[in-house]
Design a protein around this motif. Structure first.
Motif, PDB file in Angstrom:
ATOM      1  N   VAL A 144     -20.037  -6.837   0.413  1.00 21.82           N
ATOM      2  CA  VAL A 144     -19.155  -5.677   0.420  1.00 21.82           C
ATOM      3  C   VAL A 144     -17.759  -6.098  -0.019  1.00 21.82           C
ATOM      4  O   VAL A 144     -17.328  -7.225   0.246  1.00 21.82           O
ATOM      5  CB  VAL A 144     -19.109  -5.041   1.832  1.00 21.82           C
ATOM      6  CG1 VAL A 144     -18.536  -6.000   2.852  1.00 21.82           C
ATOM      7  CG2 VAL A 144     -18.318  -3.739   1.817  1.00 21.82           C
ATOM      8  N   SER A 145     -17.070  -5.197  -0.719  1.00 19.84           N
ATOM      9  CA  SER A 145     -15.687  -5.438  -1.132  1.00 19.84           C
ATOM     10  C   SER A 145     -14.781  -4.367  -0.532  1.00 19.84           C
ATOM     11  O   SER A 145     -15.122  -3.177  -0.537  1.00 19.84           O
ATOM     12  CB  SER A 145     -15.561  -5.427  -2.653  1.00 19.84           C
ATOM     13  OG  SER A 145     -16.220  -6.539  -3.230  1.00 19.84           O
ATOM     14  N   LEU A 146     -13.628  -4.801  -0.013  1.00 16.22           N
ATOM     15  CA  LEU A 146     -12.624  -3.909   0.543  1.00 16.22           C
ATOM     16  C   LEU A 146     -11.402  -3.952  -0.362  1.00 16.22           C
ATOM     17  O   LEU A 146     -10.967  -5.038  -0.779  1.00 16.22           O
ATOM     18  CB  LEU A 146     -12.241  -4.323   1.966  1.00 16.22           C
ATOM     19  CG  LEU A 146     -13.196  -3.968   3.115  1.00 16.22           C
ATOM     20  CD1 LEU A 146     -14.544  -4.658   2.951  1.00 16.22           C
ATOM     21  CD2 LEU A 146     -12.580  -4.351   4.449  1.00 16.22           C
ATOM     22  N   PHE A 147     -10.834  -2.778  -0.650  1.00 18.68           N
ATOM     23  CA  PHE A 147      -9.707  -2.682  -1.574  1.00 18.68           C
ATOM     24  C   PHE A 147      -8.512  -2.075  -0.858  1.00 18.68           C
ATOM     25  O   PHE A 147      -8.617  -1.025  -0.230  1.00 18.68           O
ATOM     26  CB  PHE A 147     -10.085  -1.820  -2.780  1.00 18.68           C
ATOM     27  CG  PHE A 147     -11.325  -2.277  -3.493  1.00 18.68           C
ATOM     28  CD1 PHE A 147     -11.269  -3.257  -4.469  1.00 18.68           C
ATOM     29  CD2 PHE A 147     -12.566  -1.735  -3.163  1.00 18.68           C
ATOM     30  CE1 PHE A 147     -12.420  -3.680  -5.115  1.00 18.68           C
ATOM     31  CE2 PHE A 147     -13.719  -2.146  -3.806  1.00 18.68           C
ATOM     32  CZ  PHE A 147     -13.641  -3.125  -4.789  1.00 18.68           C
ATOM     33  N   CYS A 148      -7.362  -2.750  -0.979  1.00 18.83           N
ATOM     34  CA  CYS A 148      -6.127  -2.274  -0.369  1.00 18.83           C
ATOM     35  C   CYS A 148      -5.165  -1.896  -1.491  1.00 18.83           C
ATOM     36  O   CYS A 148      -4.900  -2.693  -2.393  1.00 18.83           O
ATOM     37  CB  CYS A 148      -5.521  -3.374   0.504  1.00 18.83           C
ATOM     38  SG  CYS A 148      -4.114  -2.827   1.495  1.00 18.83           S
ATOM     39  N   SER A 149      -4.647  -0.671  -1.454  1.00 22.70           N
ATOM     40  CA  SER A 149      -3.706  -0.219  -2.478  1.00 22.70           C
ATOM     41  C   SER A 149      -2.451   0.319  -1.809  1.00 22.70           C
ATOM     42  O   SER A 149      -2.505   0.868  -0.706  1.00 22.70           O
ATOM     43  CB  SER A 149      -4.341   0.856  -3.366  1.00 22.70           C
ATOM     44  OG  SER A 149      -4.686   1.993  -2.605  1.00 22.70           O
ATOM     45  N   SER A 150      -1.302   0.153  -2.498  1.00 24.26           N
ATOM     46  CA  SER A 150      -0.037   0.604  -1.940  1.00 24.26           C
ATOM     47  C   SER A 150       1.009   0.705  -3.036  1.00 24.26           C
ATOM     48  O   SER A 150       0.942  -0.006  -4.041  1.00 24.26           O
ATOM     49  CB  SER A 150       0.446  -0.367  -0.854  1.00 24.26           C
ATOM     50  OG  SER A 150       1.723   0.003  -0.384  1.00 24.26           O
ATOM     51  N   SER A 151       1.960   1.588  -2.834  1.00 21.20           N
ATOM     52  CA  SER A 151       3.136   1.629  -3.691  1.00 21.20           C
ATOM     53  C   SER A 151       4.216   0.758  -3.067  1.00 21.20           C
ATOM     54  O   SER A 151       4.281   0.606  -1.850  1.00 21.20           O
ATOM     55  CB  SER A 151       3.643   3.070  -3.844  1.00 21.20           C
ATOM     56  OG  SER A 151       2.678   3.880  -4.483  1.00 21.20           O
ATOM     57  N   GLY A 152       5.082   0.190  -3.906  1.00 21.14           N
ATOM     58  CA  GLY A 152       6.140  -0.677  -3.418  1.00 21.14           C
ATOM     59  C   GLY A 152       6.397  -1.801  -4.399  1.00 21.14           C
ATOM     60  O   GLY A 152       5.671  -1.977  -5.377  1.00 21.14           O
ATOM     61  N   SER A 153       7.438  -2.575  -4.138  1.00 19.95           N
ATOM     62  CA  SER A 153       7.844  -3.661  -5.040  1.00 19.95           C
ATOM     63  C   SER A 153       7.486  -5.015  -4.455  1.00 19.95           C
ATOM     64  O   SER A 153       7.635  -5.241  -3.251  1.00 19.95           O
ATOM     65  CB  SER A 153       9.358  -3.622  -5.284  1.00 19.95           C
ATOM     66  OG  SER A 153       9.777  -2.368  -5.761  1.00 19.95           O
ATOM     67  N   SER A 154       6.987  -5.912  -5.310  1.00 22.66           N
ATOM     68  CA  SER A 154       6.742  -7.320  -4.933  1.00 22.66           C
ATOM     69  C   SER A 154       5.949  -7.414  -3.644  1.00 22.66           C
ATOM     70  O   SER A 154       6.342  -8.089  -2.687  1.00 22.66           O
ATOM     71  CB  SER A 154       8.075  -8.065  -4.793  1.00 22.66           C
ATOM     72  OG  SER A 154       8.826  -7.997  -5.977  1.00 22.66           O
ATOM     73  N   LEU A 155       4.800  -6.745  -3.612  1.00 23.11           N
ATOM     74  CA  LEU A 155       4.023  -6.670  -2.381  1.00 23.11           C
ATOM     75  C   LEU A 155       3.147  -7.898  -2.170  1.00 23.11           C
ATOM     76  O   LEU A 155       2.620  -8.480  -3.116  1.00 23.11           O
ATOM     77  CB  LEU A 155       3.139  -5.422  -2.399  1.00 23.11           C
ATOM     78  CG  LEU A 155       3.855  -4.081  -2.410  1.00 23.11           C
ATOM     79  CD1 LEU A 155       2.850  -2.935  -2.432  1.00 23.11           C
ATOM     80  CD2 LEU A 155       4.786  -3.939  -1.215  1.00 23.11           C
ATOM     81  N   SER A 156       3.000  -8.263  -0.922  1.00 19.46           N
ATOM     82  CA  SER A 156       2.037  -9.283  -0.501  1.00 19.46           C
ATOM     83  C   SER A 156       1.067  -8.613   0.468  1.00 19.46           C
ATOM     84  O   SER A 156       1.389  -7.587   1.081  1.00 19.46           O
ATOM     85  CB  SER A 156       2.744 -10.452   0.187  1.00 19.46           C
ATOM     86  OG  SER A 156       3.631 -11.094  -0.699  1.00 19.46           O
TER      87      SER A 156
END
Length: 331
Positions: A144-156
């Motif tokens: 299984v693969s989990l995907f994390c997405s977000s708006s923002g700058s220089s994210l970790s």
């Protein structure tokens, strides 16, 4: 007169020294750096310096100029920039990522030039966690693969399973800057809850927990009689409740057998009322998981008897001891 002609006037020398010191020792200190987009930032000279006139620019673009008590803001920063005409402190409101750059303040009274680099970052927002499969996973067989997405700058990104951080290891792969988590050949302990934490220097955010439904088992099958694990011999007329359990998801189905012959029913419990001797034999419990298509079984020998042999043996021993004691008295 001859001596003073070769000397720099004292006042002019002092002004030159002050100008040199100001240029080399004055720093520009942002109120926050990195700064969060949307905030207000001030850029202050340190140590505090009285400036009669000067200008601010960023990346070659003029922001404003001032002289005495008057200031003029250029169109690029109109409505967002102002300066303290005494100290030269620059104030920027509603900053954006485009405000990032090298800020330069210049003054002719006293003579100085000072710079500071400001970084503006967009905060974490619109954070979302999804998986390509959440409910049709089988232990040791599915990935299984989990995907994390977000708006923002220089994210970790970092991952949590419950309260423990998930790191790359055998069977665990992190990709796309740690925004993707792949679990190869899942186990029952990979059910979560998983959360994704996204962060940068000005903000952080964590997703809602995500659970995985992983099918496993049956294994760890347990067979008890009247809730006992070790007792296998019972008296005729006893009521016996044989119970079978297993570690399984979804819950296992059960099938009972007596001396190799299947019995009706799929309950985890098998009951014998007023047991008779002919019911002695091998009892087997088969646990089956129709999702994993696996099964496991356990068999126990159950003995049902009158117990007369044990009683007679006990009486015989008692009689021998009694006769022995009497013989000792008589002789």
């Amino acid at each position: 007169m001859g001596e003073t002609r070769g000397r720099v006037p004292h006042v002019l020398l002092l002004a030159l020294i002050q100008g040199v010191l100001s240029s080399s020792t004055v720093e520009v200190l942002p109120s926050e750096n990195p700064a969060c987009a949307g905030n207000m930032v001030t850029l202050t000279l340190s140590p505090a310096t009285q400036l009669q006139s000067g200008s601010w620019a960023v990346g070659g673009t003029q922001i404003l100029t001032w002289s005495g008590g008057q200031q003029a803001v250029f169109p690029s920063h109109n409505g967002r920039a102002s300066v303290n005409v005494s100290t030269g402190t620059l104030t920027l409101t509603s900053i954006t990522v485009a405000d990032s750059g090298v800020f330069v303040v210049q003054s002719t009274s006293p003579q100085l030039t000072a710079t500071s680099t400001l970084t503006v970052l967009e905060p974490v927002s619109a954070l979302r966690l999804v998986a390509n499969n959440t409910g049709n996973l089988v232990e040791f067989k599915s990935s299984v693969s989990l995907f994390c997405s977000s708006s923002g700058s220089s994210l970790s990104y970092r991952w949590l399973n419950g309260n423990s951080e998930v790191t790359a290891s055998d069977g665990i792969q992190l990709g796309d800057g740690n925004s993707t988590l792949t679990i190869v050949n899942v186990t029952r302990y990979n059910d979560g809850p998983f959360r994704c934490n996204a962060f940068n220097a000005v903000s952080n955010g964590t997703t809602e927990p995500l659970h995985l439904n992983i099918s496993y088992g049956p294994d760890g099958v347990s067979f008890t009689v009247n809730r006992l694990n070790t007792t296998t011999s019972f008296l005729i007329g006893s009521t016996l409740t044989m119970s079978c359990s297993a570690q399984s998801n979804p819950q296992a189905e059960f099938q009972w057998a007596f001396n190799g012959k299947h019995l009706n029913g799929t309950s985890p419990d098998l009951k014998l009322y007023s047991a008779v001797e002919s019911q002695s034999g091998l009892y087997s419990c088969l646990a089956f998981n129709n999702r994993t298509m696996s099964n496991s079984n356990v068999t126990r020998q159950i003995t049902i008897s009158s117990g007369s042999v044990s009683v007679q043996l006990g009486v015989s021993v008692w009689l021998v001891l009694l006769l022995s004691s009497l013989a000792g008295v008589l002789f």
